[in-house]
Design a protein around this motif. Structure first.
Motif, PDB file in Angstrom:
ATOM      1  N   ASP A 135       0.833  -1.206   0.000  1.00  0.00           N
ATOM      2  CA  ASP A 135       0.000   0.000   0.000  1.00  0.00           C
ATOM      3  C   ASP A 135       0.865   1.252   0.000  1.00  0.00           C
ATOM      4  O   ASP A 135       0.544   2.252  -0.636  1.00  0.00           O
ATOM      5  CB  ASP A 135      -0.916   0.023   1.238  1.00  0.00           C
ATOM      6  N   PHE A 136       1.975   1.190   0.712  1.00  0.00           N
ATOM      7  CA  PHE A 136       2.855   2.359   0.761  1.00  0.00           C
ATOM      8  C   PHE A 136       3.442   2.640  -0.613  1.00  0.00           C
ATOM      9  O   PHE A 136       3.510   3.787  -1.057  1.00  0.00           O
ATOM     10  CB  PHE A 136       3.984   2.120   1.774  1.00  0.00           C
ATOM     11  N   LEU A 138       2.163   1.957  -3.409  1.00  0.00           N
ATOM     12  CA  LEU A 138       1.075   2.514  -4.232  1.00  0.00           C
ATOM     13  C   LEU A 138       0.890   3.994  -3.908  1.00  0.00           C
ATOM     14  O   LEU A 138       0.737   4.837  -4.801  1.00  0.00           O
ATOM     15  CB  LEU A 138      -0.200   1.733  -3.901  1.00  0.00           C
ATOM     16  N   SER A 139       0.906   4.292  -2.618  1.00  0.00           N
ATOM     17  CA  SER A 139       0.733   5.685  -2.189  1.00  0.00           C
ATOM     18  C   SER A 139       1.871   6.551  -2.724  1.00  0.00           C
ATOM     19  O   SER A 139       1.658   7.663  -3.210  1.00  0.00           O
ATOM     20  CB  SER A 139       0.688   5.735  -0.662  1.00  0.00           C
ATOM     21  N   LEU A 140       3.078   6.033  -2.661  1.00  0.00           N
ATOM     22  CA  LEU A 140       4.231   6.799  -3.135  1.00  0.00           C
ATOM     23  C   LEU A 140       4.180   6.970  -4.644  1.00  0.00           C
ATOM     24  O   LEU A 140       4.460   8.044  -5.176  1.00  0.00           O
ATOM     25  CB  LEU A 140       5.521   6.086  -2.718  1.00  0.00           C
ATOM     26  N   GLN A 141       3.791   5.903  -5.328  1.00  0.00           N
ATOM     27  CA  GLN A 141       3.677   6.012  -6.785  1.00  0.00           C
ATOM     28  C   GLN A 141       2.624   7.045  -7.159  1.00  0.00           C
ATOM     29  O   GLN A 141       2.820   7.840  -8.079  1.00  0.00           O
ATOM     30  CB  GLN A 141       3.321   4.650  -7.386  1.00  0.00           C
ATOM     31  N   ALA A 142       1.517   7.046  -6.425  1.00  0.00           N
ATOM     32  CA  ALA A 142       0.467   8.029  -6.706  1.00  0.00           C
ATOM     33  C   ALA A 142       1.000   9.440  -6.472  1.00  0.00           C
ATOM     34  O   ALA A 142       0.712  10.356  -7.243  1.00  0.00           O
ATOM     35  CB  ALA A 142      -0.748   7.766  -5.816  1.00  0.00           C
ATOM     36  N   ALA A 143       1.788   9.613  -5.411  1.00  0.00           N
ATOM     37  CA  ALA A 143       2.374  10.932  -5.137  1.00  0.00           C
ATOM     38  C   ALA A 143       3.291  11.343  -6.289  1.00  0.00           C
ATOM     39  O   ALA A 143       3.311  12.493  -6.710  1.00  0.00           O
ATOM     40  CB  ALA A 143       3.145  10.911  -3.821  1.00  0.00           C
ATOM     41  N   GLN A 144       4.046  10.391  -6.806  1.00  0.00           N
ATOM     42  CA  GLN A 144       4.953  10.707  -7.919  1.00  0.00           C
ATOM     43  C   GLN A 144       4.183  11.052  -9.180  1.00  0.00           C
ATOM     44  O   GLN A 144       4.547  11.958  -9.920  1.00  0.00           O
ATOM     45  CB  GLN A 144       5.902   9.520  -8.167  1.00  0.00           C
ATOM     46  N   PHE A 145       3.097  10.331  -9.442  1.00  0.00           N
ATOM     47  CA  PHE A 145       2.280  10.659 -10.614  1.00  0.00           C
ATOM     48  C   PHE A 145       1.646  12.033 -10.462  1.00  0.00           C
ATOM     49  O   PHE A 145       1.455  12.755 -11.422  1.00  0.00           O
ATOM     50  CB  PHE A 145       1.140   9.627 -10.783  1.00  0.00           C
TER      51      PHE A 145
ATOM     52  N   LEU B  68      -5.680   8.811  -7.877  1.00  0.00           N
ATOM     53  CA  LEU B  68      -4.389   9.094  -7.260  1.00  0.00           C
ATOM     54  C   LEU B  68      -4.578   9.605  -5.835  1.00  0.00           C
ATOM     55  O   LEU B  68      -3.858   9.225  -4.907  1.00  0.00           O
ATOM     56  CB  LEU B  68      -3.609  10.136  -8.083  1.00  0.00           C
ATOM     57  N   ALA B  71      -5.481   6.747  -3.617  1.00  0.00           N
ATOM     58  CA  ALA B  71      -4.312   5.896  -3.325  1.00  0.00           C
ATOM     59  C   ALA B  71      -3.437   6.545  -2.267  1.00  0.00           C
ATOM     60  O   ALA B  71      -2.922   5.887  -1.368  1.00  0.00           O
ATOM     61  CB  ALA B  71      -3.508   5.651  -4.596  1.00  0.00           C
ATOM     62  N   GLN B  72      -3.288   7.842  -2.348  1.00  0.00           N
ATOM     63  CA  GLN B  72      -2.459   8.528  -1.358  1.00  0.00           C
ATOM     64  C   GLN B  72      -3.118   8.519   0.009  1.00  0.00           C
ATOM     65  O   GLN B  72      -2.453   8.447   1.042  1.00  0.00           O
ATOM     66  CB  GLN B  72      -2.204   9.968  -1.806  1.00  0.00           C
TER      67      GLN B  72
END
Lengths: 689, 345
Positions: A135-136, A138-145, B68, B71-72
């Motif tokens: 999950d982390f 995913l969260s980090l990837q979302a932040a990068q996107f 997004l 997800a965050q």
């Protein structure tokens, strides 16, 4: 490695409040083993004093009601070893850190205020129980996107489809976005991909959320091409101004759609003009922007009044007659960059020759703020040759009779100029075009006319005979020639036709000849189109395709093309050739043109091939030459009118010859134009790295 | 080829216990939990005509922004363990003695190693540079919380398949600096990069704004001059100059507006906030050590650590200056210091 325990050893946990309130604290199996020692003493240090805890191997947890006393929204706990014989462990909540996190903003040496989010303190203190590693990620990837990166790195390049940007195109896009802040004049020489550059700027801005509402203004003949390219290469959906849905919505449609492609001739006129000017646009792209060279035109004034944040002007010829044309284009991008028209003339134009610049270095310095110009010689790209062969195929006797019969019918009715009804101009010209392709292509139109009761009986009977002939013909001269050509050519071939009926005819014949044929047309689904191209890349030797649906496809692995029939619009012919003959093609491209002798098509072919050697030109140059014809009409309309108004073939061929002379003059003008541009701009305006 | 966005959609759907089905390339049916009907999503606008009920999932559209964001919101803190390493290095004592320099004539006496989990934290900060446009960056900094030092070798480890949510061993946790201090160390590191970039952007924008303002002032001055010439001619011909005068006033207002707008756009502001925080615990070998020499009192016992991640001995913090050092020295009173501090003592 077997761990030992010493006094002072500690283990840290972040526990979920829910678990603690339920009276258990999950443990890693490794810890469970360590703590499962005989005689271990486990206690919790609570406000009620020391409270006992126990190990529950089945739950793999510490259990005890005392855990509820330790619960909090985000609980950080520590297990401490107080003694080793017997093993005595205390579970407690460590004291909170007294470190204050300064949140006051700072100011850099250059006066930039840098503020810190005051919520960071709260986040550190109460992030809540940690989430799982997946999950982390995913969260980090979302932040990068989600972040909007600087333009040093283009976010949108992974979104490109079936193509890669060339180096000069990448540099252009970065320069336009970084240094020119999205307001630029793209003046690449023809064939270097201005459309791709503009499309990439659009995609990048859209990806970053900086350009939602986009307006693309082009000549009418390029609307469909733009729409196809944006969709195919950049995955950008758009609506054309002549789409039925758009038309139905009327003037309101300019505000309802986010990405619109429109003819600038239509856009500048009411009621569209007011509707467009009423809205704000994030990005405006004007293709063939040399139409904006004169600021006294309605089109220029319209472009100047558009409310836009970003604007791109695309033209290979920013100056034609007068240096002031350059001023007019630049003023649309950055008013005041070249000062006023009067001052511009005084400073930068030779009084004796309005095409000759003065103070060129200073002018170049200013232009460099808005202009990018890539040249073939400097981008290091070589385009392979096009080797064209035109075949004028004598029709079989029955075919000849059919052709002459239908042509006479069409011409007669065009002369009569009925206007509406079943014999309107569009129907007649469509029939003539179909006839130039094949008799099966013309047959459906003839059959419909033969049944149309709005026509007099005598006419219907004439047309019926023609329709029956069209259906019954079995000897097709062009088809026979194609068959020979295919046998003689040793490699893959793309065969173009405008008509599905002709396509079906070719398929039957070529399959009967033992060839492996793949069909491609606009009626295929997206997946079927991909499969067709894959098959052509693989075992199939021949791709039979119509014009619709193949734009944007990468067919450069093939180097042979046959125009079984010819569109009357040279741009469409060039677009066909451009599927193969473009940057990235490694081999010379062979272009075979088939036209029936002594037909309208053979006259067009003669005009384009013999007069301007169209098939050897670099992609884009035809458009430049036709642009120099200085005719308001589209080229194909011009040809259609000439043919329709000529009383007989001899008169038509005379008119064609005259048009040919004009084309030769236009080509000369184009070549002089190129020389002038090279002198004016040199190699100064290449984009930086 | 599956695009990064497609990977994201698949991972996200699975993470929320949903289901996905790629019905054709770049077209997905996704069933979110607590819904009865799947929704159709596509990454390719060419698929829309064939799948009219599909929604386009791409950058710049609200649907992706929502995903997004969701997800965050699933969380921004995690704790992982990196246990996949060699905890029995060959001739550890020799390696340690090779890494550390001791005073001449002295030897380093080492006890048996004892493993502890050492806490690290990796902070990802979202930096926003705001002016007339916004650009952002995600900058990370990793801190060894045992020693309070920045480290660079952790981020590449995040792709290691051996990372897990649970500790494999029962090793105790090494003492660590408070999380707030680690955060400040990381933040300070990131601030240095941000300040450099912010200054660079500010200079560039200010320079450009100065040029544009100068040009704009000149442009409007030129136009005003043109108007004056026209007014003079009009006066000479006895024509009404009021419209031209009005135009000149309007021009002045427009000039002020445009120039003011340019000045406002010239500035840059920067904002920093903590986006994600990862705690990473990894075993490290600690050895009690002391310096001994014949006929000398041994030094007090001190702690040395050897990091299996870097396969090196950690530098020791000098108790006086707090700087890390590999060169051990003793003061006249026999206290362990770095070389420089021992000389001064």
């Amino acid at each position: 490695m077997i761990p030992t325990v010493e006094v002072g050893d500690t283990w840290e946990f972040v526990a979920r409040a829910g678990d603690l309130l339920a009276g258990h604290l999950p443990l890693a199996p490794a810890l469970l083993s360590l703590l499962s020692t005989d005689g271990v003493s486990l206690v919790a240090e609570t406000t009620r004093g020391l409270q006992p805890l126990a190990l529950d191997p089945a739950m793999c947890a510490l259990v005890g009601s005392a855990l509820r006393d330790l619960a909090a929204p985000a609980t950080h706990l520590r297990l401490e070893c107080r003694a080793v014989a017997p093993l005595t462990l205390h579970l407690l909540r460590p004291s909170a850190s007294s470190i204050a996190i300064p949140a006051a903003p700072i100011t850099t040496d250059d006066g930039v205020p840098l503020t810190f989010d005051p919520q960071d303190t709260a986040r550190l203190a109460a992030f809540g129980a940690p989430i799982g590693w997946s999950d982390f990620r995913l969260s980090l990837q979302a932040a990068q996107f989600a972040i909007v990166a600087g333009f040093d790195e283009l976010l949108a390049t992974p979104l490109l489809r079936d193509m890669e940007l060339l180096e000069h195109q990448l540099r252009t896009v970065r320069t336009v976005l970084r240094r020119m802040r999205g307001r630029a004049l793209l003046c690449d020489e023809v064939g270097l991909g201005k459309t791709v550059e503009a499309g990439m700027v659009m995609l990048e801005l859209a990806t970053r959320g900086l350009a939602r509402r986009t307006l693309v203004l082009t000549p009418p003949s390029l609307v469909e091409q733009w729409q196809g390219e944006l969709r195919r290469k950049f995955g950008l959906d758009s609506i054309a101004y002549d789409d039925p849905i758009f038309r139905e919505q009327g003037a309101a449609s300019w505000g309802l759609h986010e990405r619109i492609i429109a003819s600038f001739h239509t856009a500048k006129r009411e009621p569209h003009r007011s509707a467009i000017l009423a809205h704000e646009w994030d990005l405006v792209i004007v293709d063939e922007a040399h139409h904006l060279r004169n600021r006294n035109t309605i089109l220029w004034q319209f472009a100047a009044e558009l409310r836009k944040k970003y604007i791109l002007l695309l033209t290979a010829t920013p100056v034609q007659n007068n240096m002031e044309e350059l001023f007019n284009l630049v003023t649309l991008l950055q008013p005041g960059l070249l000062r006023t028209a009067r001052v511009f003339q005084q400073q930068f134009v030779d009084r004796r020759d309005k095409l000759t610049p003065r103070n060129m270095d200073q002018l170049h310095d200013l232009l460099a703020e808005v202009m990018v110009r890539n040249r073939r010689s400097t981008v290091g790209l070589t385009l392979t040759r096009r080797i064209a062969r035109t075949e004028s195929v004598p029709l079989a006797p029955d075919e000849r009779l059919l052709y002459d019969g239908v042509s006479a019918f069409v011409r007669r009715h065009l002369h009569a100029g009925v206007g509406r009804g079943p014999l309107n101009r569009m129907t007649l010209l469509s029939l003539q075009r179909a006839l130039g392709s094949s008799s099966p292509a013309a047959a459906p139109a003839l059959e419909r006319l033969a049944l149309d009761e709005r026509l007099p009986v005598a006419e219907r009977e004439t047309v019926k005979i023609l329709a029956d002939t069209a259906r019954s013909l079995t000897d097709h001269a062009k088809l026979n020639r194609l068959s020979e050509l295919v046998r003689a050519f040793p490699d893959k071939l793309v065969i173009f036709t405008q008509f599905r009926e002709t396509q079906a005819l070719l398929q039957r014949r070529l399959s009967a000849d033992g060839e492996q044929v793949v069909m491609f047309h606009g009626g295929l689904t997206r997946v079927q189109k991909e499969e067709a191209v894959t098959a052509f890349r693989g075992p199939a030797r021949l791709l039979l395709t119509t014009d619709a649906g193949s734009e944007g496809r990468n067919l450069q692995f093939c180097n042979g093309i046959v125009n079984f029939d010819l569109p009357w619009n040279p741009m469409r012919i060039e677009q066909r050739i451009g599927r193969l003959s473009r940057i990235g093609q490694a081999r010379d491209v062979y272009v075979f043109n088939l036209a029936a002798a002594n037909t309208l098509e053979s006259a067009i072919l003669h005009l384009l091939d013999a007069k301007i050697a169209m098939f050897e030109l670099v992609i884009g140059e035809v458009d430049m030459i036709l642009g120099n014809l200085d005719d308001e009409q589209e080229f194909e309309d011009l040809l259609a009118d000439m043919w329709a108004s000529a009383p007989d073939d001899a008169a038509f061929y005379t008119a064609i010859d005259q048009l040919g002379e004009r084309l030769v003059a236009a080509r000369g003008a184009y070549q002089r134009q190129r020389a002038h541009d090279d002198k004016l701009f040199g190699e100064r305006f290449a984009p930086e790295g | 080829m599956i695009t990064p966005l497609e990977h994201f959609l698949r991972d996200y759907a699975e993470a929320v216990d949903g289901l996905w089905d790629e019905i054709e390339p770049q077209v997905y049916d996704v069933l979110w939990p607590d819904t009865e009907q799947p929704i159709r999503l596509t990454f390719d606008p060419e698929a829309l005509p064939e799948h009219p009920s599909a929604q386009l999932l791409t950058f710049g559209l609200p649907l992706l922004a929502e995903l997004l964001s969701a997800a965050q919101e699933r969380g921004q803190v995690a704790h992982i363990y990196h246990d996949d390493m060699n905890l029995q290095p060959y001739r550890l004592d020799q390696q340690v003695r090779r890494d550390l320099h001791v005073p001449a004539g002295m030897n380093l006496e080492l006890a048996a190693p004892r493993p502890y989990y050492v806490a690290h934290c990796i902070c990802w900060f979202e930096v926003s540079y705001l002016g007339d446009e916004k650009t952002q960056a995600l900058i990370s900094a990793a801190v060894d919380r045992r020693y309070g030092r920045l480290v660079r070798h952790l981020e590449p480890l995040l792709a290691h398949p051996g990372l897990g949510d649970e500790r494999r061993w029962a090793f105790p946790d090494a003492p660590a600096i408070p999380l707030e201090r680690a955060y400040l160390i990381a933040r300070e590191r990131v601030v240095r990069s941000v300040v450099t970039e912010a200054n660079s952007q500010q200079r560039e924008r200010q320079g450009r704004a100065d040029r544009e303002i100068e040009r704009m002032e000149r442009y409007f001055a030129d136009m005003a001059e043109d108007l004056v010439v026209r007014m003079t001619k009009a006066t000479a011909k006895g024509e009404d100059t009021a419209p031209l005068a009005q135009r000149k006033v309007a021009l002045g207002r427009e000039a002020a507006l445009r120039i003011d707008e340019l000045r406002r756009k010239a500035g840059v502001r920067a904002q920093l906030r903590l986006r994600n925080l990862l705690h990473l615990s990894a075993p490290r070998l600690f050895l009690r050590a002391r310096l001994i020499a014949p006929k000398q009192t041994p030094s007090p016992t001190f702690s040395i650590s050897w990091d299996p991640l870097t396969e090196k001995t950690d530098a020791i913090d000098c108790p006086t200056c707090n700087r890390p050092t590999y060169t051990l020295a003793l003061t006249r009173r026999g206290e362990l210091r770095c070389d420089a501090c021992a000389d001064r003592a």
